[in-house]
Design a protein around this motif. Structure first.
Motif, PDB file in Angstrom:
ATOM      1  N   LEU A  19      45.122  89.788  80.710  1.00 26.94           N
ATOM      2  CA  LEU A  19      44.309  88.649  81.140  1.00 26.94           C
ATOM      3  C   LEU A  19      43.705  89.021  82.485  1.00 26.94           C
ATOM      4  O   LEU A  19      44.437  89.429  83.400  1.00 26.94           O
ATOM      5  N   ARG A  20      42.397  88.870  82.617  1.00 31.19           N
ATOM      6  CA  ARG A  20      41.730  89.264  83.859  1.00 31.19           C
ATOM      7  C   ARG A  20      40.854  88.133  84.372  1.00 31.19           C
ATOM      8  O   ARG A  20      40.175  87.465  83.593  1.00 31.19           O
ATOM      9  N   ASN A  21      40.879  87.949  85.684  1.00 31.90           N
ATOM     10  CA  ASN A  21      39.960  87.025  86.328  1.00 31.90           C
ATOM     11  C   ASN A  21      39.818  87.431  87.794  1.00 31.90           C
ATOM     12  O   ASN A  21      40.485  88.356  88.260  1.00 31.90           O
ATOM     13  N   ALA A  22      38.958  86.754  88.513  1.00 34.69           N
ATOM     14  CA  ALA A  22      38.738  87.065  89.918  1.00 34.69           C
ATOM     15  C   ALA A  22      40.007  86.766  90.717  1.00 34.69           C
ATOM     16  O   ALA A  22      40.460  85.629  90.764  1.00 34.69           O
ATOM     17  N   GLY A  23      40.608  87.802  91.288  1.00 33.55           N
ATOM     18  CA  GLY A  23      41.781  87.634  92.129  1.00 33.55           C
ATOM     19  C   GLY A  23      43.113  87.626  91.413  1.00 33.55           C
ATOM     20  O   GLY A  23      44.149  87.448  92.038  1.00 33.55           O
ATOM     21  N   ALA A  24      43.115  87.778  90.096  1.00 32.86           N
ATOM     22  CA  ALA A  24      44.372  87.760  89.316  1.00 32.86           C
ATOM     23  C   ALA A  24      45.139  86.464  89.533  1.00 32.86           C
ATOM     24  O   ALA A  24      46.357  86.447  89.644  1.00 32.86           O
ATOM     25  N   ARG A  25      44.414  85.352  89.563  1.00 30.75           N
ATOM     26  CA  ARG A  25      45.045  84.063  89.835  1.00 30.75           C
ATOM     27  C   ARG A  25      45.525  83.397  88.545  1.00 30.75           C
ATOM     28  O   ARG A  25      44.914  83.504  87.499  1.00 30.75           O
ATOM     29  N   VAL A  26      46.646  82.697  88.655  1.00 25.50           N
ATOM     30  CA  VAL A  26      47.203  81.965  87.517  1.00 25.50           C
ATOM     31  C   VAL A  26      46.587  80.569  87.519  1.00 25.50           C
ATOM     32  O   VAL A  26      47.107  79.631  88.109  1.00 25.50           O
ATOM     33  N   THR A  27      45.452  80.469  86.856  1.00 23.44           N
ATOM     34  CA  THR A  27      44.722  79.212  86.725  1.00 23.44           C
ATOM     35  C   THR A  27      45.266  78.455  85.518  1.00 23.44           C
ATOM     36  O   THR A  27      46.106  78.965  84.772  1.00 23.44           O
ATOM     37  N   GLU A  28      44.741  77.267  85.300  1.00 22.49           N
ATOM     38  CA  GLU A  28      45.132  76.488  84.107  1.00 22.49           C
ATOM     39  C   GLU A  28      44.840  77.287  82.843  1.00 22.49           C
ATOM     40  O   GLU A  28      45.652  77.298  81.915  1.00 22.49           O
ATOM     41  N   ASP A  29      43.698  77.952  82.789  1.00 20.74           N
ATOM     42  CA  ASP A  29      43.345  78.699  81.590  1.00 20.74           C
ATOM     43  C   ASP A  29      44.255  79.906  81.389  1.00 20.74           C
ATOM     44  O   ASP A  29      44.647  80.215  80.266  1.00 20.74           O
ATOM     45  N   VAL A  30      44.616  80.582  82.472  1.00 21.74           N
ATOM     46  CA  VAL A  30      45.546  81.704  82.357  1.00 21.74           C
ATOM     47  C   VAL A  30      46.904  81.199  81.880  1.00 21.74           C
ATOM     48  O   VAL A  30      47.515  81.792  80.986  1.00 21.74           O
ATOM     49  N   LEU A  31      47.373  80.106  82.442  1.00 20.82           N
ATOM     50  CA  LEU A  31      48.659  79.548  82.018  1.00 20.82           C
ATOM     51  C   LEU A  31      48.613  79.151  80.546  1.00 20.82           C
ATOM     52  O   LEU A  31      49.538  79.435  79.777  1.00 20.82           O
ATOM     53  N   ARG A  32      47.528  78.529  80.121  1.00 16.17           N
ATOM     54  CA  ARG A  32      47.352  78.155  78.703  1.00 16.17           C
ATOM     55  C   ARG A  32      47.439  79.395  77.820  1.00 16.17           C
ATOM     56  O   ARG A  32      48.137  79.407  76.802  1.00 16.17           O
ATOM     57  N   THR A  33      46.771  80.468  78.236  1.00 17.07           N
ATOM     58  CA  THR A  33      46.763  81.698  77.449  1.00 17.07           C
ATOM     59  C   THR A  33      48.144  82.344  77.427  1.00 17.07           C
ATOM     60  O   THR A  33      48.585  82.864  76.389  1.00 17.07           O
ATOM     61  N   LEU A  34      48.853  82.300  78.550  1.00 13.25           N
ATOM     62  CA  LEU A  34      50.206  82.848  78.589  1.00 13.25           C
ATOM     63  C   LEU A  34      51.146  82.074  77.668  1.00 13.25           C
ATOM     64  O   LEU A  34      51.993  82.670  76.993  1.00 13.25           O
ATOM     65  N   VAL A  35      51.007  80.769  77.619  1.00 13.04           N
ATOM     66  CA  VAL A  35      51.842  79.954  76.731  1.00 13.04           C
ATOM     67  C   VAL A  35      51.599  80.358  75.279  1.00 13.04           C
ATOM     68  O   VAL A  35      52.543  80.555  74.509  1.00 13.04           O
ATOM     69  N   LEU A  36      50.348  80.537  74.904  1.00  8.57           N
ATOM     70  CA  LEU A  36      50.030  80.991  73.546  1.00  8.57           C
ATOM     71  C   LEU A  36      50.613  82.379  73.294  1.00  8.57           C
ATOM     72  O   LEU A  36      51.185  82.638  72.231  1.00  8.57           O
ATOM     73  N   ALA A  37      50.485  83.271  74.272  1.00  7.99           N
ATOM     74  CA  ALA A  37      50.998  84.638  74.117  1.00  7.99           C
ATOM     75  C   ALA A  37      52.519  84.649  73.972  1.00  7.99           C
ATOM     76  O   ALA A  37      53.065  85.405  73.164  1.00  7.99           O
ATOM     77  N   VAL A  38      53.200  83.809  74.720  1.00 10.81           N
ATOM     78  CA  VAL A  38      54.664  83.743  74.656  1.00 10.81           C
ATOM     79  C   VAL A  38      55.121  83.190  73.304  1.00 10.81           C
ATOM     80  O   VAL A  38      56.023  83.738  72.677  1.00 10.81           O
ATOM     81  N   HIS A  39      54.492  82.137  72.852  1.00  7.87           N
ATOM     82  CA  HIS A  39      54.970  81.465  71.650  1.00  7.87           C
ATOM     83  C   HIS A  39      54.427  82.036  70.343  1.00  7.87           C
ATOM     84  O   HIS A  39      55.053  81.868  69.299  1.00  7.87           O
ATOM     85  N   LEU A  40      53.279  82.722  70.404  1.00  6.29           N
ATOM     86  CA  LEU A  40      52.660  83.185  69.163  1.00  6.29           C
ATOM     87  C   LEU A  40      52.407  84.694  69.086  1.00  6.29           C
ATOM     88  O   LEU A  40      52.164  85.210  68.001  1.00  6.29           O
TER      89      LEU A  40
END
Length: 171
Positions: free
Chosen positions: A64-85
């Motif tokens: 997952l890449r974004n400006a500054g490697a920040r854990v935004t709402e969208d990054v957290l949403r994507t991590l939740v999907l990655a963890v569970h699926l």
């Protein structure tokens, strides 16, 4: 505000390169799950090569890449999907040295964008942080504190040095 340029010629070289890439495409059949159970959150900076940086290959991790490697709402949403699926059991957050997003605070980045383009971006949360390590600790804590990320998921953070290629473990 002007209309964005949608001319196909703006991407001609990329589509031509894709034709060559597809001719020798070797990832057919690769599983969607992260083979090494890893997700990496890092910056969009082109000096970072996430897979080789960590000794990984295609299919080993979710990147997952974004400006500054920040854990935004969208990054957290994507991590939740990655963890569970998608088989992710470990999450590593990796900002880097000499990042434009760590050079100034929120207001100064908005001012720089306005000075460069005349566009007012103050309605966007850009999330820069002059304290890279402090922001990293906060972002790791945001993942650890999420009720959607199980305690069994290992979460860590490191700063990547763009001049040496080395990681400094922070969390």
């Amino acid at each position: 505000m002007s209309t964005p340029n949608t001319t196909p010629d703006a991407f001609a070289a990329e589509f031509e390169a894709n034709t060559s890439y597809a001719a020798s495409f070797s990832l057919r059949g690769l599983e969607a799950k992260a083979a090494k159970g890893l997700a990496v959150v890092t910056c969009m900076d082109s000096r970072i090569e996430p897979l080789p940086m960590l000794g990984l290959g295609p299919g080993d991790a979710k990147i997952l890449r974004n400006a500054g490697a920040r854990v935004t709402e969208d990054v957290l949403r994507t991590l939740v999907l990655a963890v569970h699926l998608l088989g992710v059991e470990r999450i590593l957050v990796v900002p880097h040295t000499r990042c434009r997003m760590s050079a100034e605070d929120e207001g100064k980045v908005h001012e720089a964008i306005f000075a460069a383009s005349g566009i007012d971006t103050r309605s966007l949360e850009l999330r820069p942080s002059p304290d890279v390590r402090g922001a990293l600790r906060g972002d790791v804590q945001r993942i650890v504190s999420s009720p959607y990320v199980p305690d069994s998921v290992a979460v860590g953070g490191a700063v990547y040095d763009v001049d040496t290629g080395l990681l400094e473990r922070v969390v």
